[in-house]
Each structure stands twice: as structure tokens, then as C-alpha cells.
Design an enzyme around this catalytic site. Structure first.
Site, PDB file in Angstrom:
ATOM      1  N   PRO A 199       0.831  -1.203   0.000  1.00 16.94           N
ATOM      2  CA  PRO A 199       0.000   0.000   0.000  1.00 16.94           C
ATOM      3  C   PRO A 199       0.868   1.255   0.000  1.00 16.94           C
ATOM      4  O   PRO A 199       1.891   1.295   0.672  1.00 16.94           O
ATOM      5  CB  PRO A 199      -0.770  -0.091   1.318  1.00 16.94           C
ATOM      6  CG  PRO A 199      -0.697  -1.511   1.725  1.00 16.94           C
ATOM      7  CD  PRO A 199       0.552  -2.077   1.151  1.00 16.94           C
ATOM      8  N   GLY A 200       0.471   2.219  -0.785  1.00 18.36           N
ATOM      9  CA  GLY A 200       1.184   3.492  -0.793  1.00 18.36           C
ATOM     10  C   GLY A 200       2.379   3.554  -1.725  1.00 18.36           C
ATOM     11  O   GLY A 200       3.093   4.539  -1.746  1.00 18.36           O
ATOM     12  N   LYS A 203       0.494   2.680  -6.871  1.00 20.88           N
ATOM     13  CA  LYS A 203      -0.172   1.911  -7.934  1.00 20.88           C
ATOM     14  C   LYS A 203      -1.288   2.725  -8.576  1.00 20.88           C
ATOM     15  O   LYS A 203      -1.376   2.820  -9.803  1.00 20.88           O
ATOM     16  CB  LYS A 203      -0.735   0.601  -7.360  1.00 20.88           C
ATOM     17  CG  LYS A 203       0.305  -0.274  -6.726  1.00 20.88           C
ATOM     18  CD  LYS A 203      -0.287  -1.533  -6.142  1.00 20.88           C
ATOM     19  CE  LYS A 203      -1.185  -1.299  -4.944  1.00 20.88           C
ATOM     20  NZ  LYS A 203      -0.507  -0.767  -3.758  1.00 20.88           N
ATOM     21  N   HIS A 419      21.917 -10.582   7.405  1.00 19.63           N
ATOM     22  CA  HIS A 419      21.039 -11.682   7.025  1.00 19.63           C
ATOM     23  C   HIS A 419      20.986 -11.809   5.500  1.00 19.63           C
ATOM     24  O   HIS A 419      21.246 -12.879   4.944  1.00 19.63           O
ATOM     25  CB  HIS A 419      19.634 -11.423   7.588  1.00 19.63           C
ATOM     26  CG  HIS A 419      18.625 -12.460   7.242  1.00 19.63           C
ATOM     27  ND1 HIS A 419      18.174 -13.392   8.139  1.00 19.63           N
ATOM     28  CD2 HIS A 419      17.973 -12.728   6.086  1.00 19.63           C
ATOM     29  CE1 HIS A 419      17.294 -14.178   7.551  1.00 19.63           C
ATOM     30  NE2 HIS A 419      17.149 -13.793   6.295  1.00 19.63           N
ATOM     31  N   GLU A 420      20.686 -10.707   4.837  1.00 19.61           N
ATOM     32  CA  GLU A 420      20.598 -10.758   3.374  1.00 19.61           C
ATOM     33  C   GLU A 420      21.967 -11.063   2.774  1.00 19.61           C
ATOM     34  O   GLU A 420      22.082 -11.790   1.802  1.00 19.61           O
ATOM     35  CB  GLU A 420      20.050  -9.449   2.815  1.00 19.61           C
ATOM     36  CG  GLU A 420      18.597  -9.172   3.172  1.00 19.61           C
ATOM     37  CD  GLU A 420      17.647 -10.284   2.774  1.00 19.61           C
ATOM     38  OE1 GLU A 420      17.870 -10.911   1.716  1.00 19.61           O
ATOM     39  OE2 GLU A 420      16.699 -10.556   3.530  1.00 19.61           O
ATOM     40  N   HIS A 423      22.494 -14.803   2.780  1.00 20.62           N
ATOM     41  CA  HIS A 423      21.853 -15.455   1.627  1.00 20.62           C
ATOM     42  C   HIS A 423      22.690 -15.274   0.376  1.00 20.62           C
ATOM     43  O   HIS A 423      22.976 -16.224  -0.353  1.00 20.62           O
ATOM     44  CB  HIS A 423      20.491 -14.809   1.332  1.00 20.62           C
ATOM     45  CG  HIS A 423      19.402 -15.162   2.287  1.00 20.62           C
ATOM     46  ND1 HIS A 423      19.082 -16.450   2.605  1.00 20.62           N
ATOM     47  CD2 HIS A 423      18.527 -14.371   2.968  1.00 20.62           C
ATOM     48  CE1 HIS A 423      18.067 -16.436   3.458  1.00 20.62           C
ATOM     49  NE2 HIS A 423      17.714 -15.191   3.697  1.00 20.62           N
TER      50      HIS A 423
HETATM   51  P1  ADP Z   1      -1.321   2.745  -3.759  1.00 23.24           P
HETATM   52  O1  ADP Z   1      -2.432   2.818  -4.746  1.00 23.24           O
HETATM   53  O2  ADP Z   1      -0.167   1.934  -4.238  1.00 23.24           O
HETATM   54  O3  ADP Z   1      -1.736   2.350  -2.391  1.00 23.24           O
HETATM   55  P2  ADP Z   1      -1.279   5.540  -4.221  1.00 23.24           P
HETATM   56  O4  ADP Z   1      -1.055   5.562  -5.672  1.00 23.24           O
HETATM   57  O5  ADP Z   1      -2.678   5.748  -3.779  1.00 23.24           O
HETATM   58  O6  ADP Z   1      -0.723   4.215  -3.587  1.00 23.24           O
HETATM   59  O7  ADP Z   1      -0.328   6.598  -3.541  1.00 23.24           O
HETATM   60  C1  ADP Z   1      -0.760   7.469  -2.534  1.00 23.24           C
HETATM   61  C2  ADP Z   1      -0.049   8.786  -2.632  1.00 23.24           C
HETATM   62  O8  ADP Z   1       1.330   8.644  -2.334  1.00 23.24           O
HETATM   63  C3  ADP Z   1      -0.086   9.371  -4.020  1.00 23.24           C
HETATM   64  O9  ADP Z   1      -1.216  10.148  -4.198  1.00 23.24           O
HETATM   65  C4  ADP Z   1       1.171  10.212  -4.059  1.00 23.24           C
HETATM   66  O10 ADP Z   1       0.968  11.468  -3.498  1.00 23.24           O
HETATM   67  C5  ADP Z   1       2.112   9.450  -3.177  1.00 23.24           C
HETATM   68  N1  ADP Z   1       2.999   8.581  -3.958  1.00 23.24           N
HETATM   69  C6  ADP Z   1       3.025   7.242  -3.920  1.00 23.24           C
HETATM   70  N2  ADP Z   1       3.994   6.755  -4.734  1.00 23.24           N
HETATM   71  C7  ADP Z   1       4.563   7.821  -5.327  1.00 23.24           C
HETATM   72  C8  ADP Z   1       5.624   7.964  -6.284  1.00 23.24           C
HETATM   73  N3  ADP Z   1       6.273   6.908  -6.784  1.00 23.24           N
HETATM   74  N4  ADP Z   1       5.936   9.208  -6.671  1.00 23.24           N
HETATM   75  C9  ADP Z   1       5.310  10.282  -6.161  1.00 23.24           C
HETATM   76  N5  ADP Z   1       4.307  10.207  -5.264  1.00 23.24           N
HETATM   77  C10 ADP Z   1       3.939   8.998  -4.826  1.00 23.24           C
HETATM   78 ZN    ZN Z   2      16.037 -14.542   4.717  1.00 24.03          ZN
END
Ligand code: ADP
Ligand code: ZN
Ligand code: MG
Length: 600
Positions: A199-200, A203, A419-420, A423
Site C-alpha cells: 500500500p502506498g 499503484k 542476514h541478506e 543469503h
Molecule cells: P497505492 O495505490 O499503491 O496504495 P497511491 O497511488 O494511492 O498508492 O499513492 C498514494 C499517494 O502517495 C499518491 O497520491 C502520491 O501522493 C504518493 N505517492 C506514492 N507513490 C509515489 C511515487 N512513486 N511518486 C510520487 N508520489 C507517490
Molecule cells: Zn532470509
């Protein structure tokens, strides 16, 4: 919220008052007619005292005169015919009023108003419980929103630090821009692109950026949106969404949180969720339904690739899968640059330093960090954001409850690096190690390679030596911890499970144990309840079972010792790799090779 609720209640009370006054007015006799009960009317008819009657079917009122007086009586709805027949047969002169438009209106209004009020009430409370939105009225219809090109201004420039992912999407953008070129070449463009990632990691942002880059409409709906409210609408919503999309192809249909609908069918105890399965089936039908190059590209995002129904990943559906990684140090710096673009920065602010201090942060975390820093600066009435603001903001974001576990402390970073490194080094030193593209200590919330088992068909021939090397490599992490720190951490549980199950398979499925011989133990059972997990039915004795366990332990211990020996022998190399990881977080295969060459 409280306020809004109160306002709503007051509004409703006012409306009710208004309506009831209105209805009184409407029902008031328009002239000096005397109201007579229905029974008097019947009596009057039967005694042939009614001479003239005017029936109004719209308001179901009859105006009648008897002995020179005028009366009005309301009769039951639907009795117009009966009443006029009765009047007629008793010698009255009957006239039926042509429904005047206003009369009908008033009649219908009179009938429907109470209903409307009740409906209004219900609607109001629905909205309250739904937290706004006009869902009630639009259920069944897709909530997918069409975003005109002018509004979807997100482009690749807004997404930083995910260059590999962007590169993979470049082709899709190009196709959406110039479909003709691809059609002429007879190329087959993937219909579905699935974005995997924690998440975040950006995507949703990436999907929007693809639409923005290509300048095509972007329809979006989240997986949970399909199965949200009323049973049985999910499938129709999917149908609706694709209908809309087909009208404005080329376009992108984006399904966020695909796992909400795309979970494995028939998995889990206690039966599946019918609603979800129907929705999923409809999605599959739609994806198969449109032609290969019709110009609709379905994008989807999930952070749970492991629970997806295998049917979704088949060719012709989401056959292009892109892993969206957590950004590395360089990527984090670029993301910070994007999110501080419009913020006045003091001279001492060094984004590279902040990036180094924030391993494990996702794009969303960094966006949050930049915003926190700006808030702090504003509160301090500063003119610019200072480095101090950023440092405090980083601490705030890190201390956030759920994020704590993902962000490494200095000590954890050291443990993970060794650890890494363990491996990696064992993998490099054994004869049949997996090729190592890169090694990183960036936390991988859903470490792709681990959670996605290799599909049965893709399994190639693999020798006993190779399996043993793999086992040694996956034990290398724990071995390194034991050697370097003298104590071991919980970080290796995944490795241990993996190596143990590899050895178990080696013995029970491939007959590779000397003691137990070339035999299989246990037979494969069809997946019934456990989704994808295959269960093996036991068809051997307790005695053999304990022999298998012994053999497994023997082999695992052997490989653990082997891994430890390799690491002790090449301790300098291990140290160098770990130091490199602590410093840079990620080492490429070239960097690894040069470390190995320099130290051996
Ligand atoms: P996901 O859908 O993967 O959970 P989001 O696309 O909703 O994440 O990202 C949430 C917010 O985080 C975006 O609106 C943006 O502001 C910021 N963000 C996330 N990834 C990036 C990135 N690679 N570059 C710039 N901003 C990002
Ligand atoms: Zn491991
Ligand atoms: Mg998202």
C-alpha cells in the site's frame, strides 16, 4: 456531523409541516358543498333521492344533489364504475368528469405525498448511514467515473522512483496513443495489466498517469465498490462499467483493490461468497468479451497477489503483471523532490540526506512526510521549510503506529544487512545458486517471489544438488545472524519454512533420500477447502512418518552447517556486502561481483 444531522432533522420537520398544510388546503371543499358520508350517499341512491351526480374519477369524489342541496362524498378508489352504474340504475343523471390535468395532478399528489415523505425519510437516513453520496439512487449502475482528459492531469512526471515500472507501462501508453501502428504490425497488446505492490507505493497513481500520458479517459472503480451494498448488483455493475468503457475506447478501466472481488473462488471454509464470485465471473466474461485490440486496457491494483483467483492471471486477462516496488534511496530522493516542488525550501535542506534516513518509506509515506514538514514550518511561522522540520516530520511519520514495523531502526538495519548478505554470499559460493540480480534491505512487505509459488506446469527438472544448494542459500540468512551477532532473530521464519518444505518435498515427492529410497509418501489430494494449498493425504505408518521427520532434520542441519562454513570462510566478503547494504541499501550484481573479486 452532529450539526448536519440536526439541520437535516429540522429540514424534515419543516417539510412535513408545509406538506400537511398544503394537503389541508387541497382537501378543503372548493365551494359551499356539504360533505356527506358514503353511507348517506348509498341510502340516498337506494331511495332514489339523487337526481344529478357528477363523478370525478381523478379525486374519486362524487358531487351529488338531493332535494335541492349539494353534497360531496369521497368514495373508495376503483369504485367509479360500480358507483356510476348504481346511480344510473336508480334513475340519477350521471356525468363523469373528464380528468382535467390539474385534477389528476392534485389527485396523484394527494395519493403520493405521504409515500414521498416516507421515502424521503428513508433516503435521508440511508444517506446518513452511508456517509453521503447518492448511492441509493444509483445502485446497480456503475459508480465508475469518467474523467475527462483535462482533469486527469497526472503524468509520469508526478510518479518518481519507479522507473522500471514506468518503462513497462510505456508500451501501453504508446499503444493507447497510436493504436494503428500496433494494429498494422499485428501485435497483440495485453488486455490487462496488474499492478502488485505494498500500500502506498503508487499503484493508483501509476494507473492514472498512464491515462494522463496517453490522454485517454480513465474509468475507475474499486473492487470493494462492486460488492458494496446490495446483493446482486456487482455483476451488473461490471457489465455497466465495460459498456461505458466500450463507448469511449481507447480508454483505461482501472479496478483498484482487485483482491476484494478477485479472491480465489471456492476458497476458505464455510463456502464462498456468491456475490463476489458472480462479480468475478462477470469480470472474466467481460475481459474475454472484448477483442484483443479494441482499445480498452484493464488495469488493476492489489497488494495481495497471493489470494487472487488463478483464472484472473491466465493469458488474455491480466497477463501483464508489474511489481511496484518500494522505492530505494535514489527513488526516495526523487519522490521527495516531486512532493517538495511547490514548497519553499531552506538552503540547508538536503533531500538526499532525508532519503538516506527513511529506508522502507513508500511514496505515500514520503508525501506524508513532506506535508508534515510543511505543516510544522507553517505552525512555526517560518518563511521556508527547514531541515529540522523534515527531521521532525520523519520521526512523526515513523512513529505512526502501523508504520513502525516497516521502518528499520539502525540495529535492525544491521541485522537485516548481514542476514541478506548471508543469503547472497552462500548463493554466490555454492555451485548451483540462483542467479542474484540484486540484493536489498528495503523491507518488502509482500516479497513477491516468496508468496507466489511457481506454478506446477512451469516446474522444470531440478537435481538433488540444486535443491540442496537452494536450501543452503535460504538458511544462509539465519547462519549469518548466528555467526555475526551470536544470537538469532525472528526474521528468518520464512526462510526456515521454505527450506524445510523444500526438503520435505525432496524426500516425500521426489524420492531423493537414501534411507527412504525412491518412493513417494502421501498422495496428493484435490484442493477442497484450503484454496490453493495442496494437502497430502497420509498413506504411511507412524514409523515411516518419524523416519521422514528425522531425514528432513538431518538434511536441513547438514545444509545449515554448510552455509555456516561458507560464511566463516569468507567472513571478509560477508562484512563487505553487509557494509555495502547498510550504506546503499541495494547492491546490483555487478557491485556484488566486484566485492567478491576484491575480497577473495
Ligand atoms: P497505492 O495505490 O499503491 O496504495 P497511491 O497511488 O494511492 O498508492 O499513492 C498514494 C499517494 O502517495 C499518491 O497520491 C502520491 O501522493 C504518493 N505517492 C506514492 N507513490 C509515489 C511515487 N512513486 N511518486 C510520487 N508520489 C507517490
Ligand atoms: Zn532470509
Ligand atoms: Mg491505491
Amino acid at each position: 456531523m452532529q450539526n448536519r444531522w440536526l439541520r437535516g432533522v429540522i429540514t424534515i420537520v419543516l417539510v412535513v409541516l408545509f406538506v400537511s398544510t398544503l394537503m389541508d388546503l387541497l382537501n378543503a371543499p372548493s365551494n359551499a358543498l356539504q360533505q356527506a358520508p358514503y353511507s348517506s350517499l348509498v341510502t340516498a341512491i337506494n331511495t332514489r333521492q339523487v337526481s344529478v351526480a357528477q363523478v370525478d374519477p381523478a379525486t374519486h369524489e362524487v358531487t351529488w344533489s338531493s332535494k335541492g342541496k349539494q353534497y360531496q362524498t369521497v368514495y373508495a378508489l376503483g369504485y367509479t364504475n360500480d358507483l356510476s352504474n348504481l346511480l344510473d340504475s336508480h334513475g340519477a343523471q350521471v356525468s363523469i368528469m373528464k380528468p382535467s390535468s390539474s385534477g389528476v395532478w392534485i389527485g396523484i399528489l394527494g395519493d403520493l405525498l405521504p409515500l414521498a415523505i416516507v421515502a424521503g425519510f428513508l433516503f435521508f437516513f440511508f444517506r446518513q448511514s452511508q456517509g453521503g453520496g447518492n448511492r441509493m439512487m444509483s445502485f446497480g449502475r456503475s459508480q465508475a467515473r469518467l474523467q475527462p482528459d483535462t482533469q486527469s492531469t497526472v503524468t509520469f512526471a508526478d510518479v518518481a522512483g519507479v522507473d522500471e515500472e514506468k518503462q513497462e507501462l510505456e508500451e501501453i501508453v504508446d499503444f493507447l496513443k497510436n493504436p494503428k501502428r500496433y494494429l498494422e504490425m499485428g501485435a497483440r497488446i495485453p488486455k490487462g495489466v496488474l499492478l502488485f505492490g505494498a500500500p502506498g507505493t503508487g499503484k493508483t497513481l501509476l494507473a492514472r498517469a498512464v491515462a494522463g500520458e496517453a490522454g485517454v479517459p480513465f474509468y475507475t472503480e474499486s473492487g470493494s465498490g462492486f460488492v458494496e451494498m446490495f446483493v446482486g448488483v456487482g455483476a451488473s455493475r461490471v457489465r455497466d462499467l465495460f459498456e461505458q468503457a466500450k463507448k469511449s475506447a481507447p480508454c483505461i478501466v482501472f479496478i483498484d483493490e482487485l483482491d476484494a472481488v478477485g479472491r480465489m473462488r471456492g476458497a476458505g471454509y464455510g463456502g464462498g461468497n456468491d456475490e463476489r464470485e458472480q462479480t468475478l465471473n462477470q469480470l472474466l466474461v467481460e475481459m474475454d468479451g472484448f477483442g484483443i485490440n479494441e482499445g480498452i486496457i484493464v488495469m488493476a491494483a492489489t497488494n495481495r497477489p497471493d489470494v487472487l483467483d488463478p483464472a484472473l492471471l491466465r493469458p488474455g486477462r491480466f497477463d501483464r503483471q508489474i511489481v511496484v516496488h518500494r522505492p530505494d534511496q535514489e527513488g526516495r530522493k526523487k519522490i521527495l523532490a516531486v512532493h517538495t516542488k511547490n514548497k519553499p525550501l531552506a538552503e540547508d535542506v538536503d533531500l538526499a540526506v532525508i532519503a538516506r534516513r527513511t529506508p522502507g518509506f513508500t511514496g505515500a509515506d514520503l508525501a506524508n512526510l513532506a506535508n508534515e514538514a510543511a505543516l510544522l514550518a507553517a505552525r512555526g511561522r517560518q518563511k521556508r521549510l527547514s531541515m529540522e522540520n523534515f527531521e521532525e516530520a520523519a520521526e512523526r511519520v515513523m512513529a505512526g503506529p502501523q508504520k513502525k514495523s516497516r521502518v528499520l531502526s539502525e540495529f535492525e538495519k544491521r541485522v537485516v544487512a548481514f542476514h541478506e548478505g548471508g543469503h547472497t554470499l552462500v548463493g554466490l559460493m555454492v555451485a548451483h545458486g540462483d542467479p542474484i540480480h540484486k540484493v536489498t534491505i528495503i523491507p518488502r512487505g509482500m516479497a513477491m517471489g516468496y508468496t507466489m509459488p511457481v506454478p506446477e506446469e512451469d516446474r522444470y527438472l531440478i537435481t538433488k544438488e540444486q535443491i540442496l544448494d537452494k536450501v543452503a542459500m535460504s538458511l544462509g540468512g539465519r547462519a549469518a545472524e548466528a555467526i555475526v551477532f551470536g544470537e538469532i532473530s525472528t526474521g528468518a521464519s520464512d526462510d526456515l519454512e521454505k527450506s524445510t518444505s523444500m526438503v520435505r518435498q525432496m524426500i516425500t515427492e521426489y524420492g531423493m533420500s537414501e534411507e527412504l529410497g525412491p518412493m513417494t509418501y502421501g498422495s496428493r489430494q484435490d484442493q477442497v477447502f484450503l484454496g490453493r494449498d495442496l494437502m497430502r493425504a497420509r498413506n504411511y505408518s507412524e514409523e515411516v512418518a518419524s523416519k521422514i521427520d528425522q531425514a528432513i532434520r538431518h538434511i536441513v542441519m547438514q545444509q545449515y552447517e554448510r552455509a555456516k562454513n561458507i560464511l566463516v570462510q569468507h567472513r571478509t566478503t560477508l562484512n563487505q556486502i553487509a557494509m555495502g547494504l547498510i550504506d546503499k541499501e541495494t547492491l546490483s550484481s555487478e557491485e556484488l561481483r566486484s566485492i567478491v573479486q576484491a575480497t577473495t
